[in-house]
Scaffold this motif. Structure first.
Motif, mmCIF file in Angstrom:
data_model
loop_
_atom_site.group_PDB
_atom_site.id
_atom_site.type_symbol
_atom_site.label_atom_id
_atom_site.label_comp_id
_atom_site.label_asym_id
_atom_site.label_seq_id
_atom_site.Cartn_x
_atom_site.Cartn_y
_atom_site.Cartn_z
ATOM 1 N N VAL A 39 32.402 32.989 -0.489
ATOM 2 C CA VAL A 39 32.004 32.512 -1.814
ATOM 3 C C VAL A 39 32.657 31.161 -2.092
ATOM 4 C CG1 VAL A 39 32.119 32.984 -4.286
ATOM 5 C CG2 VAL A 39 31.659 34.827 -2.686
ATOM 6 N N SER A 40 31.836 30.204 -2.517
ATOM 7 C CA SER A 40 32.316 28.898 -2.955
ATOM 8 C C SER A 40 31.397 28.421 -4.072
ATOM 9 C CB SER A 40 32.312 27.897 -1.800
ATOM 10 O OG SER A 40 30.998 27.621 -1.391
ATOM 11 N N SER A 41 31.828 27.413 -4.780
ATOM 12 C CA SER A 41 31.023 26.931 -5.899
ATOM 13 C C SER A 41 29.722 26.305 -5.409
ATOM 14 C CB SER A 41 31.816 25.926 -6.735
ATOM 15 O OG SER A 41 32.202 24.825 -5.947
ATOM 16 N N SER A 42 29.761 25.602 -4.286
ATOM 17 C CA SER A 42 28.531 24.992 -3.763
ATOM 18 C C SER A 42 27.548 26.056 -3.292
ATOM 19 C CB SER A 42 28.841 24.020 -2.630
ATOM 20 O OG SER A 42 29.471 24.692 -1.565
ATOM 21 N N MET A 44 27.317 29.155 -4.452
ATOM 22 C CA MET A 44 26.786 29.841 -5.623
ATOM 23 C C MET A 44 25.732 28.981 -6.331
ATOM 24 S SD MET A 44 28.040 32.699 -5.254
ATOM 25 C CE MET A 44 27.311 33.448 -6.672
ATOM 26 N N GLY A 45 25.877 27.668 -6.274
ATOM 27 C CA GLY A 45 24.845 26.779 -6.811
ATOM 28 C C GLY A 45 23.553 26.890 -6.021
ATOM 29 N N ASN A 48 21.972 30.221 -6.910
ATOM 30 C CA ASN A 48 21.389 30.148 -8.248
ATOM 31 C C ASN A 48 20.037 29.429 -8.227
ATOM 32 O OD1 ASN A 48 21.502 30.681 -11.049
ATOM 33 N ND2 ASN A 48 22.056 28.543 -11.410
#
Length: 60
Positions: A39-42, A44-45, A48
């Motif tokens: 899991v990383s912010s990129s 999850m983007g 999404n």
């Protein structure tokens, strides 16, 4: 670090090019194909952006 399993559940036909490229970048080619990621912010983007085409499961 948390991990997730992303599975392609719907076709990318008649979808915008950026959604098709996002699925390809995640390594999801055919319906039913899955891949595991940290899991990383990129990431999850990306999930999404194509959330209506994939299913996401958390892995312990």
């Amino acid at each position: 670090m948390a991990r997730i399993k992303v599975t392609k559940t719907k076709s990318a036909i008649k979808r915008p090019k950026n959604q098709k490229l996002t699925l390809e970048a995640m390594g999801l080619r055919k319906i039913g194909h899955s891949n595991e990621f940290d899991v990383s912010s990129s990431l999850m983007g990306m999930v999404n952006k194509v959330k209506h085409l994939v299913s996401v499961q958390e892995i312990n």
